[in-house]
Design an enzyme around this catalytic site. Structure first.
Site, short mmCIF file in Angstrom:
data_model
loop_
_atom_site.label_atom_id
_atom_site.label_comp_id
_atom_site.label_asym_id
_atom_site.label_seq_id
_atom_site.Cartn_x
_atom_site.Cartn_y
_atom_site.Cartn_z
N ASP A 77 0.83 -1.21 0.00
CA ASP A 77 0.00 0.00 0.00
C ASP A 77 0.86 1.25 0.00
O ASP A 77 2.05 1.22 0.29
CB ASP A 77 -0.94 0.01 1.20
CG ASP A 77 -0.19 -0.02 2.53
OD1 ASP A 77 0.78 -0.79 2.66
OD2 ASP A 77 -0.58 0.73 3.45
N GLU A 144 0.19 -1.22 5.60
CA GLU A 144 1.25 -0.76 6.50
C GLU A 144 0.99 0.67 6.96
O GLU A 144 1.25 1.03 8.10
CB GLU A 144 2.61 -0.86 5.80
CG GLU A 144 3.81 -0.59 6.70
CD GLU A 144 4.26 0.85 6.73
OE1 GLU A 144 5.17 1.18 7.53
OE2 GLU A 144 3.71 1.68 5.96
#
Length: 484
Positions: A77, A144
């Protein structure tokens, strides 16, 4: 020059392919599918664990079978932020990149080099046919940036490696061996409204152009916090005139230093001149204090249609007092590691609207007890004005191990290859290593990467020459992994 023509072409082409896939945190379905297809296209064992992490396993190249299995890890991400005047849909568009001399940037948005360069490097190693390496377990985690959900819920049964190479550090001379843990503090307080008084006019106050940045890595740089600046202006101006608040919207992401804030206020027709004088006075003071740091800070005040409702004066006072009281910035420097921020807090988002005053902030610390202390400090500031406080999303720090075997290998190699000392340090960001270490006790871990600047902001960029340095270093590291 096009990004795809940069060297090393294998890495940059994978980065371009990755950046064509929308991949906001908590909406990683497309990038998960992209990575699953990639692993399967290479004929390697490719696994999606229950939370959505992707694991791709590649056997050792000939002659490397007796080396320890390594876990190469990066997160899929990226932070999605754009300038206020940039028209861009992160949910449907790929990142628009450009080469600016020795740097790669995006057009008005975050670039995704954090952690896309790490992902692309791993992809290039996986696809290669001429790079020597031991057995690899490539671990691509999700989410994350907004809670480290992938690392927290990784299925440990899929991982057998004993050395973890995390490719998520943002200085190419740095070997990270520790990081901060974190906790989110979210607050909510109902507010009452009253009718806009007769003969009052509304104004929009806009703050734009602050540097922003990563609320861990950049917190010690003294950059302006748009939420704190706007609150300071509101308090100063309300002392000069009968100021009413209609709405407030500042910041965007929990882990980014806020760059922008907008307030809609109302003031009596008779106080307009005094209002503008007070606003100009406090803006001049703030600019003078930050003139060497925030060179592009831009304030504007314009008439607005506003609203027929304003926040009740007593609630407006509580809002101002809470924001003034809440700590923002470095809370404590580490007494054990010179130059390391031990604990901090960043007031990331503030909104007033629809009958509620809300905030989001993130506290970080490399020491669990001081993380609790700074989190309690933030809690107290908001509870003192009657706000509801919810804290969660907690993740542990990564305690440095100066005796790490992989650290010794990589430090010696750095000295030999670059004729300089590596910067061995812990960082104030929330690397996933701390969490993964809880899942894999005894795993030897280290983090490194190329020069990335302005992460979590539209100023994000990655240095081309540094990526080349990082890539060459990574390939050498793979040949020197210790024996089993």
């Amino acid at each position: 020059m096009e990004v795809r023509n940069l060297e090393p072409k294998a890495l940059w082409n994978h980065f371009a392919d990755l950046n064509a896939v929308p991949r906001p945190s908590k909406k990683e379905e497309r990038v998960i599918a992209f990575m699953m297809d990639f692993g399967k296209s290479l004929g390697f064992e490719t696994i999606q664990d229950p939370i959505g992490n992707v694991i791709i396993k590649k056997p050792a190249t000939p002659g490397m079978e007796n080396r320890q299995t390594i876990v190469m890890q990066s997160h899929l991400d990226m932070v999605h932020q754009k300038n206020s005047d940039t028209i861009f849909d992160f949910d449907s568009q790929g990142i628009e990149m450009l080469v600016d001399s020795d740097w790669v940037r995006a057009k008005g948005t975050t670039l995704g080099a954090d952690n896309g360069i790490g992902v692309a490097a791993i992809m290039a190693v996986l696809k290669s046919t001429d790079i020597a390496h031991p057995a690899i377990e490539a671990l691509f985690t999700i989410d994350e940036e907004t809670g480290m959900t992938g690392a927290l819920q990784v299925d440990a049964a899929n991982i057998s490696g004993t050395i973890l190479l995390n490719l998520d550090t943002e200085d190419d001379d740095e070997l990270s061996i520790g990081c901060a843990g974190g906790i989110d503090t979210n607050t909510k307080m109902p507010i009452a409204y009253e009718n806009l008084p007769a003969n009052f006019s509304c104004f929009e106050i806009r703050l734009r152009g602050l540097l922003g940045g990563h609320s861990g890595m950049d917190i010690h740089l003294g950059r302006g916090n748009a939420n704190k600046w706007m609150n300071r202006l509101l308090r100063h101006t309300s002392a000069a005139v009968d100021l009413k608040l209609c709405s407030l919207d500042g910041g965007s992401l929990r882990n980014a230093i806020p760059r922008e804030s907008t307030a809609i206020v109302a003031v009596s027709e008779n106080d307009k001149l005094t209002f503008h004088e007070a606003v100009n006075e406090i803006i001049a003071q703030i600019k003078a204090e930050y003139h060497s740091i925030e060179k592009d800070a831009n304030w504007s005040v314009s008439e607005s249609s506003g609203s027929d409702k304003v926040v009740k004066d007593s609630d407006f006072e509580r809002i101002i007092n809470a924001i003034y009281a809440v700590h923002n910035g470095v809370y404590r420097m580490s007494p054990a590691i010179e130059g390391l921020v031990e604990a901090s807090s960043s007031l990331a988002k503030v909104t007033v609207g629809d009958g509620v005053f809300t905030t989001q902030s993130l506290q970080r610390s490399s020491v669990e007890s001081s993380k609790e202390d700074v989190a309690n400090t933030i809690r107290a500031a908001f509870e003192s004005v009657g706000a509801e406080v919810v804290q969660g999303g907690e993740y542990p720090g990564w305690e440095p191990n100066a005796d790490s075997a992989i650290l010794k290998v990589m430090a010696n190699l750095y000295r030999e290859k670059f004729h300089a000392e590596p910067n061995i340090k812990a960082c104030h960001a929330g690397l996933e290593c701390g969490i993964l270490g809880k899942h894999f006790p005894g795993m030897d871990m280290i983090s490194f990467g190329p020069n990335i600047r302005g992460a979590h902001s539209p100023d994000e960029c990655v240095q081309v020459s540094s990526v080349q340095k990082f890539w060459d270093y990574l390939l050498e590291v793979l040949t020197q992994i210790p024996m089993k």
